[in-house]
Design a protein around this motif. Structure first.
Motif, PDB file in Angstrom:
ATOM      1  N   LEU A 193       1.196  -1.001   0.140  1.00  0.00           N
ATOM      2  CA  LEU A 193      -0.548  -0.164  -0.255  1.00  0.00           C
ATOM      3  C   LEU A 193       0.857   1.394  -0.134  1.00  0.00           C
ATOM      4  CD1 LEU A 193      -2.792  -0.927   2.611  1.00  0.00           C
ATOM      5  CD2 LEU A 193      -3.319  -0.329   0.393  1.00  0.00           C
ATOM      6  N   LEU A 194       1.737   1.265   1.154  1.00  0.00           N
ATOM      7  CA  LEU A 194       2.478   2.049   0.682  1.00  0.00           C
ATOM      8  C   LEU A 194       3.214   2.092  -0.893  1.00  0.00           C
ATOM      9  CD1 LEU A 194       4.862   3.965   2.177  1.00  0.00           C
ATOM     10  CD2 LEU A 194       6.830   2.105   2.605  1.00  0.00           C
ATOM     11  N   GLY A 195       3.530   1.596  -1.241  1.00  0.00           N
ATOM     12  CA  GLY A 195       4.355   1.033  -2.743  1.00  0.00           C
ATOM     13  C   GLY A 195       3.446   1.748  -3.385  1.00  0.00           C
ATOM     14  N   LYS A 196       1.941   1.345  -3.023  1.00  0.00           N
ATOM     15  CA  LYS A 196       1.406   2.381  -3.995  1.00  0.00           C
ATOM     16  C   LYS A 196       0.694   3.354  -4.222  1.00  0.00           C
ATOM     17  CE  LYS A 196      -3.774   2.180  -5.362  1.00  0.00           C
ATOM     18  NZ  LYS A 196      -4.707   1.183  -5.279  1.00  0.00           N
ATOM     19  N   GLN A 197       1.409   4.084  -3.421  1.00  0.00           N
ATOM     20  CA  GLN A 197       1.381   5.580  -2.840  1.00  0.00           C
ATOM     21  C   GLN A 197       2.814   6.487  -3.822  1.00  0.00           C
ATOM     22  OE1 GLN A 197      -0.032   7.771   0.821  1.00  0.00           O
ATOM     23  NE2 GLN A 197       0.448   5.644   1.224  1.00  0.00           N
ATOM     24  N   ILE A 198       3.773   5.930  -3.409  1.00  0.00           N
ATOM     25  CA  ILE A 198       4.995   6.190  -4.022  1.00  0.00           C
ATOM     26  C   ILE A 198       4.700   6.254  -5.593  1.00  0.00           C
ATOM     27  CG2 ILE A 198       7.344   5.618  -4.628  1.00  0.00           C
ATOM     28  CD1 ILE A 198       7.290   4.216  -1.309  1.00  0.00           C
ATOM     29  N   CYS A 250       5.908   7.297 -11.529  1.00  0.00           N
ATOM     30  CA  CYS A 250       5.801   6.292 -12.446  1.00  0.00           C
ATOM     31  C   CYS A 250       4.318   6.001 -13.059  1.00  0.00           C
ATOM     32  CB  CYS A 250       6.590   4.734 -11.818  1.00  0.00           C
ATOM     33  SG  CYS A 250       7.318   5.255 -10.093  1.00  0.00           S
ATOM     34  N   ALA A 251       3.217   6.483 -13.173  1.00  0.00           N
ATOM     35  CA  ALA A 251       2.040   6.109 -13.692  1.00  0.00           C
ATOM     36  C   ALA A 251       1.834   6.398 -14.740  1.00  0.00           C
ATOM     37  CB  ALA A 251       0.833   6.192 -12.208  1.00  0.00           C
ATOM     38  N   SER A 252       2.930   8.103 -14.778  1.00  0.00           N
ATOM     39  CA  SER A 252       2.879   8.955 -15.685  1.00  0.00           C
ATOM     40  C   SER A 252       3.168   7.968 -17.052  1.00  0.00           C
ATOM     41  CB  SER A 252       3.481  10.163 -15.359  1.00  0.00           C
ATOM     42  OG  SER A 252       3.679  10.512 -15.066  1.00  0.00           O
ATOM     43  N   SER A 312       9.487  13.901  -8.510  1.00  0.00           N
ATOM     44  CA  SER A 312      10.239  14.153  -9.703  1.00  0.00           C
ATOM     45  C   SER A 312      10.667  15.826  -9.767  1.00  0.00           C
ATOM     46  CB  SER A 312       8.480  14.061 -11.054  1.00  0.00           C
ATOM     47  OG  SER A 312       8.398  15.302 -11.246  1.00  0.00           O
ATOM     48  N   ALA A 313      11.820  15.799 -10.659  1.00  0.00           N
ATOM     49  CA  ALA A 313      12.149  17.234 -10.836  1.00  0.00           C
ATOM     50  C   ALA A 313      11.875  18.070 -10.980  1.00  0.00           C
ATOM     51  CB  ALA A 313      13.759  17.314 -11.529  1.00  0.00           C
ATOM     52  N   SER A 314      10.381  17.804 -12.034  1.00  0.00           N
ATOM     53  CA  SER A 314       9.411  18.816 -12.511  1.00  0.00           C
ATOM     54  C   SER A 314       7.821  18.793 -11.521  1.00  0.00           C
ATOM     55  CB  SER A 314       8.730  17.968 -13.497  1.00  0.00           C
ATOM     56  OG  SER A 314       7.970  16.449 -13.995  1.00  0.00           O
ATOM     57  N   LEU A 336      13.777   7.342 -11.234  1.00  0.00           N
ATOM     58  CA  LEU A 336      13.932   8.444 -10.410  1.00  0.00           C
ATOM     59  C   LEU A 336      14.974   9.410 -10.572  1.00  0.00           C
ATOM     60  CD1 LEU A 336      12.500   6.983  -7.740  1.00  0.00           C
ATOM     61  CD2 LEU A 336      11.577   8.693  -8.318  1.00  0.00           C
ATOM     62  N   MET A 337      16.251   8.594 -11.067  1.00  0.00           N
ATOM     63  CA  MET A 337      17.324   9.095 -12.021  1.00  0.00           C
ATOM     64  C   MET A 337      17.276   9.466 -12.835  1.00  0.00           C
ATOM     65  SD  MET A 337      18.386   9.256  -7.899  1.00  0.00           S
ATOM     66  CE  MET A 337      19.285   9.709  -8.706  1.00  0.00           C
ATOM     67  N   ASN A 338      16.878   9.296 -13.902  1.00  0.00           N
ATOM     68  CA  ASN A 338      17.333   9.160 -15.437  1.00  0.00           C
ATOM     69  C   ASN A 338      17.197  10.712 -15.482  1.00  0.00           C
ATOM     70  OD1 ASN A 338      16.848   9.166 -18.225  1.00  0.00           O
ATOM     71  ND2 ASN A 338      16.575   7.141 -17.857  1.00  0.00           N
ATOM     72  N   PRO A 339      17.962  11.227 -16.091  1.00  0.00           N
ATOM     73  CA  PRO A 339      18.070  12.993 -16.693  1.00  0.00           C
ATOM     74  C   PRO A 339      17.014  13.626 -17.506  1.00  0.00           C
ATOM     75  CG  PRO A 339      20.012  12.000 -17.526  1.00  0.00           C
ATOM     76  CD  PRO A 339      19.207  11.109 -16.556  1.00  0.00           C
ATOM     77  N   VAL A 340      16.608  12.457 -18.592  1.00  0.00           N
ATOM     78  CA  VAL A 340      15.198  12.545 -18.940  1.00  0.00           C
ATOM     79  C   VAL A 340      13.976  11.868 -19.152  1.00  0.00           C
ATOM     80  CG1 VAL A 340      16.842  12.531 -21.034  1.00  0.00           C
ATOM     81  CG2 VAL A 340      15.554  10.313 -20.772  1.00  0.00           C
ATOM     82  N   GLU A 341      13.887  11.617 -17.255  1.00  0.00           N
ATOM     83  CA  GLU A 341      12.965  11.548 -17.040  1.00  0.00           C
ATOM     84  C   GLU A 341      12.378  12.059 -16.064  1.00  0.00           C
ATOM     85  OE1 GLU A 341      11.548   6.289 -17.660  1.00  0.00           O
ATOM     86  OE2 GLU A 341      13.712   6.724 -17.479  1.00  0.00           O
TER      87      GLU A 341
END
Length: 483
Positions: A91-96, A110-112, A103-105, A219-224
């Motif tokens: 359930l915690l993972g679902k919120q994350i 993840c769901a995007s 994200s930086a933006s 999370l760490m990918n500069p284009v994501e």
């Protein structure tokens, strides 16, 4: 004068030579009619019995009934993952998974790129997705679906590593496999010997071994999601509304350990993907057909036969279609890697550089295998479950519908001019998304790629339409009677 129908048929002569009873043509036709009616009635009874008790039918009769009724003559019981309430960690993972603030933006989660309404794949037809701090950076590959990964083994070369915790020296294993002839893949046969190709792993190139490791990548990918450092991720996690859940599950001290906080957060995301049934629903028409709860149409059944035909489509050579011996449903991939030579996609911004090549297992996004050039151009075989719901296909998103995909398989070798562009001199640029020195890695042994230029393609247009009809039965959400 006698009516023509009363004309005498030749008399029956018994052993003594005396004529038997005279039979008129009308009586004879009546006898034939009753016999035909009896046969039809008997067949109807057999079909009805087969629908009620298909598992009791002899194989020969079962195949006939399958062809006529579309029912599976040998239903099985599928061992689906247990359906249970999500754990606190999941359930915690679902919120994350749905949290855009990570994200930086501030607008991407993840769901995007992995929409639950689109089998956890993108909800658009872009070849690559946009990301980065300002959501204007293009990716390099279309995000694969996150469904049906719960049985994916870690990346390996050679014998199946199973659940071993012993570190694997990939370079050593690759060197051992080099020079060993690649095993041919055929439908309904055992998968190719694992020593011939890499297997397992996540992402298109297998660089992540677990869902937990996979989750940190975007999370760490500069284009994501474009976080500059892991400390950035940890700082954002400390500001979330679900921080108290972290403390309750992992202890209050976790807030003082950034690396552990991130690790447990990604573990939670992995648990969500493992526990939530929507990631591996097994509710397709094909699943219910396997269980004897649904019937395939003639086109779907013919498509399944072609899908499994080692001399025709041979799809099942890589996209395994049969349940395991212990009843596990097929996930429609052997989790191995193939170099298929799909054409270059000019819609990917990175491909504007003629020197840039995405070569899968040997780079550019993993560097531990870059010297093992026998794997250049190889990408993970994805599941075909929910394949009809996707909007882009292959690692570079070059195709947008299943007809284009099937035409590629059918015509790549027999009519390459219909698949690849030409240069200024008119030469067909076959395998134009892979450097020429690695063209030998491309599969030309397995059907339908075993045809030569000018040969008759393995499949007709009608065959292709029927195979597509079958692949549509792999979409989850089918409502079967009694399900």
């Amino acid at each position: 004068m006698n009516h023509p129908s009363d004309a005498l048929l030749p008399p029956h002569l018994p052993a003594g030579g005396e004529p038997g009873p005279v039979v008129t043509r009308r009586a004879w036709l009546r006898l034939l009619a009753w016999s035909a009616a009896g046969i039809v009635l008997a067949f109807a009874v057999v079909c009805a019995y087969a629908l009620i008790y298909p598992e009791r039918m002899p194989p020969a009769v079962g195949s006939i009934v399958e062809e006529i009724t579309g029912a599976n003559p040998n239903p099985v019981h599928l061992m689906r993952p247990q359906d249970a309430p999500l754990s606190a960690v999941a359930l915690l993972g679902k919120q994350i998974f749905y949290d855009q603030t990570l994200s930086a933006s501030g607008t991407q989660s993840c769901a995007s790129c992995h929409s639950a309404q689109h089998s956890y794949a993108p909800d658009n037809a872009f070849p690559v997705q946009l990301g980065g701090p300002h959501m204007n950076q293009a990716g390099y590959r279309p995000p694969p679906s996150l469904t049906y990964l719960y049985r994916q083994a870690p990346f390996s070369i050679g014998p199946d590593q199973g659940d071993t915790d012993v570190p694997v020296d990939m370079t050593q294993l690759a060197s051992q496999a080099a020079g060993v002839q690649r095993a041919q893949k055929t439908a309904l046969a055992a998968p190719a010997a694992p020593a011939m190709v890499p297997q397992g792993g996540l992402f298109w190139d297998g660089r992540a071994d677990t869902l937990q490791i996979q989750a940190i990548g975007p999370l760490m990918n500069p284009v994501e999601m474009a976080n500059a450092t892991q400390e950035d991720v940890a700082r954002k996690l400390l500001q979330t509304k679900y921080l108290e859940q972290f403390k309750q599950i992992f202890g209050a001290g976790i807030v003082n350990n950034p690396s552990l906080l991130i690790s447990e957060a990604m573990f939670a995301v992995g648990r969500y993907q493992t526990e939530d049934q929507s990631f591996h629903a097994f509710t397709s028409k094909y699943d219910y057909w396997l269980e004897g709860k649904a019937r395939l149409t003639h086109a779907e059944l013919h498509g399944l036969q072609l899908f499994n035909d080692k001399d025709k489509a041979n799809c099942a050579g890589c996209h395994l279609s049969q349940p395991s011996k212990d009843g596990l449903p097929p996930v429609f991939t052997d989790t191995q890697y193939e170099a298929l030579g799909v054409p270059r996609n000019p819609a990917i911004p990175a491909n504007k550089d003629p020197k840039f090549f995405d070569m899968g297992v040997c780079g550019p996004f993993r560097d531990d295998m870059k010297k093992e050039t026998q794997y250049c151009g190889m990408f993970l075989t994805p599941t075909l479950r929910n394949v009809a719901e996707r909007k882009v296909y292959f690692h570079n998103g070059v195709y947008h519908d299943l007809k284009q995909v099937m035409d590629f398989y059918n015509l790549r070798n027999t009519a390459p001019e219909k698949i690849y562009p030409r240069d200024a001199s008119g030469k067909v640029l076959k395998y134009n998304d892979l450097p020429a020195q690695y063209h030998a890695n491309v599969d030309v042994a397995d059907a339908p790629f075993d045809r030569k230029f000018g040969d008759q393609p393995a499949m007709t247009d009608q065959d292709i339409q029927d195979i597509i009809a079958f692949m549509k039965t792999l979409s989850d959400g089918y409502k079967a009677a009694g399900s």
